[in-house]
Design a protein around this motif. Structure first.
Motif, PDB file in Angstrom:
ATOM      1  N   HIS B  82       0.983   3.892  -7.801  1.00 33.29           N
ATOM      2  CA  HIS B  82       1.339   3.175  -6.572  1.00 33.29           C
ATOM      3  C   HIS B  82       0.064   2.872  -5.796  1.00 33.29           C
ATOM      4  O   HIS B  82      -0.774   3.742  -5.622  1.00 33.29           O
ATOM      5  N   ARG B  83      -0.048   1.649  -5.338  1.00 36.24           N
ATOM      6  CA  ARG B  83      -1.218   1.297  -4.527  1.00 36.24           C
ATOM      7  C   ARG B  83      -0.932   1.543  -3.053  1.00 36.24           C
ATOM      8  O   ARG B  83       0.186   1.323  -2.573  1.00 36.24           O
ATOM      9  N   VAL B  84      -1.956   1.997  -2.341  1.00 30.38           N
ATOM     10  CA  VAL B  84      -1.892   2.097  -0.884  1.00 30.38           C
ATOM     11  C   VAL B  84      -3.098   1.312  -0.377  1.00 30.38           C
ATOM     12  O   VAL B  84      -4.230   1.785  -0.446  1.00 30.38           O
ATOM     13  N   ALA B  85      -2.828   0.089   0.039  1.00 33.14           N
ATOM     14  CA  ALA B  85      -3.907  -0.840   0.397  1.00 33.14           C
ATOM     15  C   ALA B  85      -3.289  -1.957   1.229  1.00 33.14           C
ATOM     16  O   ALA B  85      -2.092  -1.934   1.499  1.00 33.14           O
ATOM     17  N   THR B  86      -4.093  -2.926   1.607  1.00 31.23           N
ATOM     18  CA  THR B  86      -3.544  -4.143   2.198  1.00 31.23           C
ATOM     19  C   THR B  86      -3.430  -5.162   1.082  1.00 31.23           C
ATOM     20  O   THR B  86      -4.416  -5.451   0.393  1.00 31.23           O
ATOM     21  N   VAL B  87      -2.213  -5.663   0.853  1.00 33.05           N
ATOM     22  CA  VAL B  87      -1.995  -6.584  -0.262  1.00 33.05           C
ATOM     23  C   VAL B  87      -1.435  -7.909   0.247  1.00 33.05           C
ATOM     24  O   VAL B  87      -0.893  -7.984   1.358  1.00 33.05           O
ATOM     25  N   HIS B  88      -1.554  -8.923  -0.593  1.00 32.17           N
ATOM     26  CA  HIS B  88      -1.061 -10.264  -0.268  1.00 32.17           C
ATOM     27  C   HIS B  88      -0.077 -10.712  -1.336  1.00 32.17           C
ATOM     28  O   HIS B  88       0.021 -10.078  -2.394  1.00 32.17           O
ATOM     29  N   ALA B  89       0.609 -11.822  -1.062  1.00 34.44           N
ATOM     30  CA  ALA B  89       1.644 -12.317  -1.969  1.00 34.44           C
ATOM     31  C   ALA B  89       1.156 -12.351  -3.410  1.00 34.44           C
ATOM     32  O   ALA B  89       0.064 -12.858  -3.687  1.00 34.44           O
ATOM     33  N   GLY B  90       1.960 -11.803  -4.308  1.00 30.07           N
ATOM     34  CA  GLY B  90       1.630 -11.802  -5.726  1.00 30.07           C
ATOM     35  C   GLY B  90       0.868 -10.574  -6.188  1.00 30.07           C
ATOM     36  O   GLY B  90       0.800 -10.297  -7.380  1.00 30.07           O
ATOM     37  N   ASP B  91       0.293  -9.837  -5.248  1.00 32.71           N
ATOM     38  CA  ASP B  91      -0.488  -8.653  -5.640  1.00 32.71           C
ATOM     39  C   ASP B  91       0.412  -7.558  -6.198  1.00 32.71           C
ATOM     40  O   ASP B  91       1.547  -7.392  -5.758  1.00 32.71           O
ATOM     41  N   ARG B  92      -0.136  -6.795  -7.134  1.00 33.17           N
ATOM     42  CA  ARG B  92       0.597  -5.663  -7.712  1.00 33.17           C
ATOM     43  C   ARG B  92       0.657  -4.512  -6.708  1.00 33.17           C
ATOM     44  O   ARG B  92      -0.336  -4.229  -6.032  1.00 33.17           O
ATOM     45  N   ILE B  93       1.819  -3.841  -6.652  1.00 32.46           N
ATOM     46  CA  ILE B  93       1.994  -2.707  -5.743  1.00 32.46           C
ATOM     47  C   ILE B  93       2.275  -1.412  -6.515  1.00 32.46           C
ATOM     48  O   ILE B  93       1.630  -0.401  -6.288  1.00 32.46           O
ATOM     49  N   VAL B  94       3.283  -1.454  -7.379  1.00 33.70           N
ATOM     50  CA  VAL B  94       3.707  -0.216  -8.044  1.00 33.70           C
ATOM     51  C   VAL B  94       3.985  -0.487  -9.514  1.00 33.70           C
ATOM     52  O   VAL B  94       4.407  -1.594  -9.877  1.00 33.70           O
ATOM     53  N   LEU B  95       3.726   0.512 -10.341  1.00 34.83           N
ATOM     54  CA  LEU B  95       3.984   0.365 -11.775  1.00 34.83           C
ATOM     55  C   LEU B  95       4.585   1.650 -12.334  1.00 34.83           C
ATOM     56  O   LEU B  95       4.082   2.746 -12.069  1.00 34.83           O
ATOM     57  N   ILE B  96       5.677   1.482 -13.081  1.00 31.36           N
ATOM     58  CA  ILE B  96       6.293   2.589 -13.812  1.00 31.36           C
ATOM     59  C   ILE B  96       6.233   2.205 -15.288  1.00 31.36           C
ATOM     60  O   ILE B  96       6.645   1.100 -15.659  1.00 31.36           O
TER      61      ILE B  96
END
Lengths: 74, 140
Positions: B82-96
């Protein structure tokens, strides 16, 4: 040692701070009231990084308590 | 790299799938779920999303989640990032990523992990919209 209280997200923002200290020996519901969070519902609680639902839990010296809004990760 | 991570930086699905796949020759099916940032939410444009976490508890909760998934489903390995950052449209956030002998348990575990992650892991998102910043309430 005392009880360390951490606030997160909208709870921290409303209180204008990220942490506080509390006296040991009080219940979680009393701690929530004293920190001014009683009207912030739903409020999730954790003691020592484990979520807890029993608001009658009595906080002990050295406990780390977290007051949190519902999670919105993922 | 660790199979359970919370990080600011982006991740690569291919690298994570390869890392999982190289761990066992018994894996016959790999299911993935990736969550990414949308540019529109609840009737408003979203310019960016900032994440906040309760770091000690979040990592602990994610490790417990992985252990429980391994016990609960007939799977071989799983990775949760899981990312904890500032993200923008289309950016990856979480992966299982879940590897199993067969597809059924891989799909089931993948769905269960992301659902439980949203329920149990103390991470919050704050969206920047044309109206300003606002905390996102939980999504079921």
């Amino acid at each position: 040692m005392t009880v360390r209280v951490l606030f997160f997200g909208s709870v921290a923002e409303r209180l204008g701070r990220g942490s506080a200290e509390a006296e040991p020996g009080i219940t979680l519901s009393e701690l929530v009231r004293r920190t001014g969070c009683a009207d912030m519902q739903p409020l999730l609680l954790a003691v020592n990084q484990e979520q807890i639902r029993d608001t009658e839990y009595v906080v002990k010296d050295g406990d780390e308590v977290a007051l949190m809004p519902p999670f919105s990760g993922g | 790299m660790d199979a359970v991570r919370i990080q600011e930086s982006d991740f690569s699905i291919e690298q994570e799938v390869d890392a999982l796949r190289s761990g066992s020759r018994r894996i016959g099916g790999i299911a993935t779920f990736m969550g990414c940032a949308r540019d529109f939410s609840e009737g408003r444009d979203v310019y960016s999303i900032r994440f906040e976490q309760y770091a000690d508890m979040a990592e602990k909760a994610m490790r417990t989640l992985r252990d429980e998934a391994m016990d609960r489903f007939d799977i071989i390995e799983t990775r949760i990032i899981h990312r904890v950052a500032t993200v923008h449209a289309g950016d990856r956030i979480v992966l299982i990523v879940v590897g199993a002998e067969h597809r059924g348990p891989a799909f089931d575990a993948c769905r269960w992990i992301i659902d439980e992650l949203k329920r149990r892991v103390p991470i919050w998102k704050k969206e920047t919209t044309p109206d300003g910043e606002s905390w996102v309430s939980a999504h079921p």
